[in-house]
Design a protein around this motif. Structure first.
Motif, PDB file in Angstrom:
ATOM      1  N   LEU A 108      53.922  75.196 129.442  1.00 34.89           N
ATOM      2  CA  LEU A 108      54.122  76.559 129.927  1.00 34.89           C
ATOM      3  C   LEU A 108      55.596  76.937 129.877  1.00 34.89           C
ATOM      4  O   LEU A 108      55.962  78.038 129.445  1.00 34.89           O
ATOM      5  CB  LEU A 108      53.585  76.671 131.358  1.00 34.89           C
ATOM      6  N   LEU A 109      56.467  76.027 130.288  1.00 37.51           N
ATOM      7  CA  LEU A 109      57.901  76.293 130.284  1.00 37.51           C
ATOM      8  C   LEU A 109      58.433  76.479 128.863  1.00 37.51           C
ATOM      9  O   LEU A 109      59.311  77.308 128.622  1.00 37.51           O
ATOM     10  CB  LEU A 109      58.651  75.154 130.964  1.00 37.51           C
ATOM     11  N   LEU A 110      57.909  75.692 127.927  1.00 38.21           N
ATOM     12  CA  LEU A 110      58.393  75.771 126.545  1.00 38.21           C
ATOM     13  C   LEU A 110      58.027  77.086 125.874  1.00 38.21           C
ATOM     14  O   LEU A 110      58.648  77.468 124.876  1.00 38.21           O
ATOM     15  CB  LEU A 110      57.838  74.598 125.733  1.00 38.21           C
ATOM     16  N   ALA A 111      57.042  77.795 126.439  1.00 33.89           N
ATOM     17  CA  ALA A 111      56.616  79.058 125.830  1.00 33.89           C
ATOM     18  C   ALA A 111      57.642  80.161 126.042  1.00 33.89           C
ATOM     19  O   ALA A 111      57.789  81.048 125.188  1.00 33.89           O
ATOM     20  CB  ALA A 111      55.259  79.469 126.414  1.00 33.89           C
ATOM     21  N   PHE A 117      66.433  79.924 128.582  1.00 32.21           N
ATOM     22  CA  PHE A 117      67.479  79.198 129.303  1.00 32.21           C
ATOM     23  C   PHE A 117      68.485  78.587 128.343  1.00 32.21           C
ATOM     24  O   PHE A 117      69.706  78.713 128.535  1.00 32.21           O
ATOM     25  CB  PHE A 117      66.833  78.116 130.168  1.00 32.21           C
ATOM     26  N   LEU A 118      68.000  77.906 127.302  1.00 31.15           N
ATOM     27  CA  LEU A 118      68.909  77.264 126.355  1.00 31.15           C
ATOM     28  C   LEU A 118      69.753  78.286 125.597  1.00 31.15           C
ATOM     29  O   LEU A 118      70.915  78.025 125.266  1.00 31.15           O
ATOM     30  CB  LEU A 118      68.115  76.404 125.372  1.00 31.15           C
ATOM     31  N   SER A 119      69.164  79.443 125.325  1.00 29.96           N
ATOM     32  CA  SER A 119      69.916  80.491 124.627  1.00 29.96           C
ATOM     33  C   SER A 119      71.013  81.070 125.518  1.00 29.96           C
ATOM     34  O   SER A 119      72.123  81.345 125.063  1.00 29.96           O
ATOM     35  CB  SER A 119      68.960  81.603 124.187  1.00 29.96           C
ATOM     36  N   PRO A 284      74.835  73.959 139.647  1.00 27.54           N
ATOM     37  CA  PRO A 284      74.803  75.296 139.037  1.00 27.54           C
ATOM     38  C   PRO A 284      73.761  75.417 137.922  1.00 27.54           C
ATOM     39  O   PRO A 284      73.129  76.463 137.781  1.00 27.54           O
ATOM     40  CB  PRO A 284      76.229  75.458 138.495  1.00 27.54           C
ATOM     41  N   ALA A 285      73.587  74.342 137.125  1.00 24.37           N
ATOM     42  CA  ALA A 285      72.611  74.404 136.032  1.00 24.37           C
ATOM     43  C   ALA A 285      71.198  74.579 136.576  1.00 24.37           C
ATOM     44  O   ALA A 285      70.380  75.298 135.989  1.00 24.37           O
ATOM     45  CB  ALA A 285      72.700  73.135 135.179  1.00 24.37           C
ATOM     46  N   ASP A 291      66.721  80.811 138.185  1.00 19.35           N
ATOM     47  CA  ASP A 291      66.829  82.257 137.934  1.00 19.35           C
ATOM     48  C   ASP A 291      66.044  82.650 136.682  1.00 19.35           C
ATOM     49  O   ASP A 291      65.307  83.641 136.679  1.00 19.35           O
ATOM     50  CB  ASP A 291      68.292  82.672 137.784  1.00 19.35           C
ATOM     51  N   VAL A 292      66.190  81.865 135.629  1.00 22.71           N
ATOM     52  CA  VAL A 292      65.473  82.158 134.385  1.00 22.71           C
ATOM     53  C   VAL A 292      63.972  81.962 134.581  1.00 22.71           C
ATOM     54  O   VAL A 292      63.148  82.722 134.066  1.00 22.71           O
ATOM     55  CB  VAL A 292      66.003  81.284 133.239  1.00 22.71           C
TER      56      VAL A 292
END
Length: 297
Positions: A108-111, A117-119, A284-285, A291-292
């Motif tokens: 689900l997260l990878l969708a 987040f990585l972007s 922080p990460a 948040d994302v």
């Protein structure tokens, strides 16, 4: 003792004791097993005491090693927390973020969440671990975990996402053409059920609820699997009735390969939660990831 050991050696010792493995600890620390072994030999020589019992197949702490690591672990956590607090002064989150998750949640997260987040945070490296077993995220060095609400430890801060979840009993139209569908959970004793093996090795008892009545059924079945996607595939192939997450069965249901049974015994349940210890500093990460997560689910 000729001198005081350094922080890298002490962190390495704690990692070995936590993982009970040179190879896993080396992977965690980004070192080779031979380098890690050399560090431990030097540490033992420097301290003048044996810290680890080694065999060709396993590693375990000696009494001295266990006592030392027991005193070190809270200190190492305090050091990590102090360094994380300094990171708050960075303009953007950076560094590693380790999250333990179920495979269903990871999919689900990878969708949506992970790509966004990585972007957005190119200086963060995300380590998403799907071991299947429920772990102690603090003891095993994770920043957060993701599980269904019922599996979240009570002393954790939990952030819900993704809406409600539901487990459903499903079978193929072909199977139901040859076998009268169950009307109540006890009818499952007369069916071929596709059983689920938990990471502990124990079979999962199917859990149902209706109007406040809860049932736990140890279903019969000749086929046992340890992956819900495989269970849904097996049920779609006519091998029996499976009890799986609605997300695992959805594609088969939408194309007509599976139909649900015992619908009124399969109510929605609280869904997925990201959780983390509330007694320590939130990196922080991790705050950025939360948040994302809220934005994308």
């Amino acid at each position: 003792m000729n001198g005081k050991p350094g922080l890298p050696e002490l962190k390495a010792l704690a990692a070995i004791v936590s993982h009970r493995s040179f190879r896993k600890a080396a992977d965690d620390l980004g070192l080779s097993p031979s380098t890690l072994s050399h560090m431990m030999r030097s540490l033992e020589q420097e301290m003048g005491v044996r810290l680890l019992h080694r065999t060709t197949r396993s590693v375990a702490p000696t009494q001295a090693g266990e006592r030392l690591v027991g005193r070190l672990q809270p200190l190492l956590r305090d050091i990590d927390a102090a360094l994380s607090e300094v990171d708050d002064f960075r303009s953007v989150p950076a560094g590693p973020l380790r999250i333990n998750s179920s495979e269903i949640a990871a999919r689900l997260l990878l969708a949506s969440t992970v790509p966004a987040f990585l972007s957005r945070y190119p200086q963060v490296s995300l380590d998403l671990v799907t071991e299947g077993r429920l772990v102690d995220i603090v003891a095993e060095g994770f920043d957060a975990g993701i599980r269904l609400g019922e599996a979240v430890p009570q002393d954790m801060v939990a952030v819900r996402f993704g809406g409600s979840a539901r487990f459903v009993a499903v079978a193929s139209p072909g199977y139901l053409a040859d076998h009268a569908g169950p009307k109540v959970p006890d009818d499952l004793h007369d069916h071929a059920c596709i059983r689920f093996r938990l990471p502990s090795g124990k079979p999962y008892r199917w859990e149902f609820e209706r109007h406040g009545q809860e049932l736990s059924i140890d279903v019969p079945g000749r086929l046992t699997l340890d992956h819900m996607d495989l269970m849904a595939d097996a049920a779609a192939g006519g091998m029996g009735i499976a009890y799986v997450s609605d997300r695992c069965a959805r594609a088969h249901i939408d194309r007509g390969a599976l139909v649900t049974v015992l619908d009124d015994w399969c109510p929605p349940i609280p869904g997925l939660f990201l959780y983390y210890p509330g007694h320590r500093h939130v990196p922080p990460a991790l705050r950025a990831f939360i948040d994302v997560l809220k934005e994308t689910n």
